[in-house]
Design a protein around this motif. Structure first.
Motif, PDB file in Angstrom:
ATOM      1  N   MET A   1      42.950  24.637  46.040  1.00 17.16           N
ATOM      2  CA  MET A   1      43.041  25.161  44.720  1.00 17.16           C
ATOM      3  C   MET A   1      43.816  26.524  44.738  1.00 17.16           C
ATOM      4  N   GLY A   2      44.815  26.698  43.944  1.00 18.12           N
ATOM      5  CA  GLY A   2      45.561  27.984  43.816  1.00 18.12           C
ATOM      6  C   GLY A   2      44.692  29.335  43.205  1.00 18.12           C
ATOM      7  N   LYS A   3      45.227  30.277  42.963  1.00 23.76           N
ATOM      8  CA  LYS A   3      44.443  31.431  42.595  1.00 23.76           C
ATOM      9  C   LYS A   3      44.107  31.015  41.088  1.00 23.76           C
ATOM     10  N   LEU A   4      42.764  31.451  40.768  1.00 25.44           N
ATOM     11  CA  LEU A   4      42.236  31.575  39.462  1.00 25.44           C
ATOM     12  C   LEU A   4      43.254  32.467  38.609  1.00 25.44           C
ATOM     13  N   SER A   5      43.423  32.043  37.503  1.00 32.05           N
ATOM     14  CA  SER A   5      44.422  32.969  36.526  1.00 32.05           C
ATOM     15  C   SER A   5      43.103  33.402  35.517  1.00 32.05           C
ATOM     16  N   ILE A   6      43.246  34.775  35.488  1.00 31.34           N
ATOM     17  CA  ILE A   6      42.432  35.390  34.487  1.00 31.34           C
ATOM     18  C   ILE A   6      43.152  36.174  33.342  1.00 31.34           C
ATOM     19  N   LEU A   7      42.429  36.118  32.284  1.00 32.17           N
ATOM     20  CA  LEU A   7      42.936  36.921  31.002  1.00 32.17           C
ATOM     21  C   LEU A   7      42.018  38.192  30.596  1.00 32.17           C
ATOM     22  N   ILE A   8      42.391  39.191  30.667  1.00 32.19           N
ATOM     23  CA  ILE A   8      41.473  40.406  30.259  1.00 32.19           C
ATOM     24  C   ILE A   8      41.674  41.012  29.140  1.00 32.19           C
ATOM     25  N   ALA A   9      40.819  41.047  28.235  1.00 35.34           N
ATOM     26  CA  ALA A   9      40.892  41.520  26.692  1.00 35.34           C
ATOM     27  C   ALA A   9      39.918  42.679  26.737  1.00 35.34           C
ATOM     28  N   GLU A  10      40.577  43.644  26.762  1.00 37.70           N
ATOM     29  CA  GLU A  10      39.392  45.217  26.467  1.00 37.70           C
ATOM     30  C   GLU A  10      40.361  46.279  26.163  1.00 37.70           C
ATOM     31  N   ASP A  11      39.689  46.920  25.183  1.00 32.63           N
ATOM     32  CA  ASP A  11      40.626  47.811  24.350  1.00 32.63           C
ATOM     33  C   ASP A  11      40.674  49.254  25.125  1.00 32.63           C
ATOM     34  N   GLU A  12      39.682  49.446  26.298  1.00 29.90           N
ATOM     35  CA  GLU A  12      39.790  50.701  26.722  1.00 29.90           C
ATOM     36  C   GLU A  12      40.762  50.265  27.742  1.00 29.90           C
ATOM     37  N   PRO A  13      41.908  51.292  27.813  1.00 31.03           N
ATOM     38  CA  PRO A  13      42.883  51.118  29.101  1.00 31.03           C
ATOM     39  C   PRO A  13      42.314  51.273  30.511  1.00 31.03           C
ATOM     40  N   LEU A  14      41.282  52.306  30.503  1.00 27.58           N
ATOM     41  CA  LEU A  14      41.153  52.496  31.828  1.00 27.58           C
ATOM     42  C   LEU A  14      39.788  51.536  32.585  1.00 27.58           C
ATOM     43  N   THR A  15      39.115  50.834  31.482  1.00 28.23           N
ATOM     44  CA  THR A  15      38.157  49.706  32.115  1.00 28.23           C
ATOM     45  C   THR A  15      38.977  48.729  32.296  1.00 28.23           C
ATOM     46  N   ARG A  16      40.027  48.317  31.502  1.00 31.97           N
ATOM     47  CA  ARG A  16      40.957  47.282  31.778  1.00 31.97           C
ATOM     48  C   ARG A  16      41.772  47.278  33.249  1.00 31.97           C
ATOM     49  N   LEU A  17      42.023  48.705  33.552  1.00 30.13           N
ATOM     50  CA  LEU A  17      42.833  48.726  34.631  1.00 30.13           C
ATOM     51  C   LEU A  17      41.799  48.740  36.090  1.00 30.13           C
ATOM     52  N   ASP A  18      40.358  49.157  35.786  1.00 26.65           N
ATOM     53  CA  ASP A  18      39.545  48.653  36.819  1.00 26.65           C
ATOM     54  C   ASP A  18      39.229  47.328  36.940  1.00 26.65           C
ATOM     55  N   LEU A  19      39.053  46.729  35.960  1.00 26.80           N
ATOM     56  CA  LEU A  19      38.872  45.110  36.036  1.00 26.80           C
ATOM     57  C   LEU A  19      39.907  44.474  36.833  1.00 26.80           C
ATOM     58  N   LYS A  20      41.299  44.778  36.315  1.00 26.09           N
ATOM     59  CA  LYS A  20      42.555  44.131  36.980  1.00 26.09           C
ATOM     60  C   LYS A  20      42.534  44.544  38.333  1.00 26.09           C
ATOM     61  N   GLU A  21      42.287  45.871  38.856  1.00 25.77           N
ATOM     62  CA  GLU A  21      42.192  46.003  40.327  1.00 25.77           C
ATOM     63  C   GLU A  21      41.096  45.310  41.290  1.00 25.77           C
ATOM     64  N   MET A  22      39.973  45.225  40.557  1.00 22.29           N
ATOM     65  CA  MET A  22      38.923  44.631  41.106  1.00 22.29           C
ATOM     66  C   MET A  22      39.181  42.885  41.299  1.00 22.29           C
ATOM     67  N   LEU A  23      39.749  42.426  40.172  1.00 20.14           N
ATOM     68  CA  LEU A  23      40.073  41.037  40.444  1.00 20.14           C
ATOM     69  C   LEU A  23      41.132  40.891  41.243  1.00 20.14           C
ATOM     70  N   GLU A  24      42.275  41.506  41.159  1.00 21.91           N
ATOM     71  CA  GLU A  24      43.314  41.411  42.102  1.00 21.91           C
ATOM     72  C   GLU A  24      43.004  41.733  43.524  1.00 21.91           C
ATOM     73  N   GLY A  25      42.130  42.526  43.757  1.00 23.11           N
ATOM     74  CA  GLY A  25      41.715  43.196  45.064  1.00 23.11           C
ATOM     75  C   GLY A  25      40.979  41.884  45.788  1.00 23.11           C
ATOM     76  N   ALA A  26      40.389  41.014  45.115  1.00 20.34           N
ATOM     77  CA  ALA A  26      39.372  39.785  45.160  1.00 20.34           C
ATOM     78  C   ALA A  26      40.274  38.504  45.479  1.00 20.34           C
ATOM     79  N   GLY A  27      41.680  38.617  45.155  1.00 20.60           N
ATOM     80  CA  GLY A  27      42.535  37.658  44.957  1.00 20.60           C
ATOM     81  C   GLY A  27      42.700  36.628  43.955  1.00 20.60           C
ATOM     82  N   TYR A  28      42.151  37.347  42.814  1.00 21.81           N
ATOM     83  CA  TYR A  28      42.518  36.605  41.450  1.00 21.81           C
ATOM     84  C   TYR A  28      43.946  36.849  40.911  1.00 21.81           C
ATOM     85  N   PHE A  29      44.436  36.178  40.017  1.00 20.07           N
ATOM     86  CA  PHE A  29      45.608  36.483  39.316  1.00 20.07           C
ATOM     87  C   PHE A  29      45.489  36.876  37.912  1.00 20.07           C
TER      88      PHE A  29
END
Length: 195
Positions: A1-29
């Motif tokens: 199976m390919g990478k899971l694609s994930i949509l993030i919806a969060e109004d705090e830019p910093l939290t959004r960035l943190d989530l993105k880094e954690m997810l991409e660091g774990a190999g998610y898209f």
């Protein structure tokens, strides 16, 4: 199976960035990011992600309203909240949220939640497919049984003989048993005298 694609919806830019880094660091898209509920719904329709992570408190539609829409689109949801209030949890249960995390979110909580949510969702898909298959099978058996009874009565033959005739005709017409049974039921309906 390919990478899971994930949509993030969060109004705090910093939290959004943190989530993105954690997810991409774990190999998610991370296929899309939204800072409000309406944009999250639009992006979900465009991108059809495998999973969505939504903040509960967002401008426009809140996370629960978005979760309800995504549930109808068959996209599993993880909710983020700064609160662990019972009324929120009750609302979350009603909209089929698979998981929720309380901020601040750590990688240790986020990654297992993503894995579990997706696994639970896949399990649900399989259960629903099984249920649908069973319902279809039962419906087919009912149609075949009805047609068999009609044939038995019409030709004054046993159920077994009627079934054999049904099988023979289905093979003759190169169609399935249930298709032939449906044809017989339709033909019989047309021939019934109208009062």
């Amino acid at each position: 199976m390919g990478k899971l694609s994930i949509l993030i919806a969060e109004d705090e830019p910093l939290t959004r960035l943190d989530l993105k880094e954690m997810l991409e660091g774990a190999g998610y898209f991370v296929c899309g990011e939204a800072n409000n509920g309406n944009k999250a719904v639009d992006l979900a329709k465009q991108l059809m992600p495998d999973l969505a992570i939504l903040d509960i408190k967002m401008p426009g539609l809140d996370g629960l309203e978005v979760a309800k829409i995504l549930h109808a689109m068959n996209i599993p949801v993880i909710l983020l909240t700064a609160y662990s209030q019972q009324n929120f949890i009750n609302r979350a249960e009603k909209v089929s949220v698979y998981s929720y995390l309380i901020k601040p979110i750590t990688e240790r909580e986020l990654l297992p939640a993503v894995q579990l949510t997706y696994a639970r969702w896949k399990e649900m898909q399989s259960v629903q497919k099984e249920l649908k298959d069973t319902q279809t099978k039962l419906k087919s058996q009912k149609i075949i049984g009805h047609a068999r009874a009609l044939l038995a009565k019409q030709y004054n033959i046993s159920d077994y003989e009627a079934h054999q005739q049904l099988v023979h005709e289905a093979m003759q017409y190169r169609i399935t048993l249930v298709e032939r049974a449906s044809q017989i039921l339709k033909e019989t309906k047309r021939e019934e005298p109208h009062h």
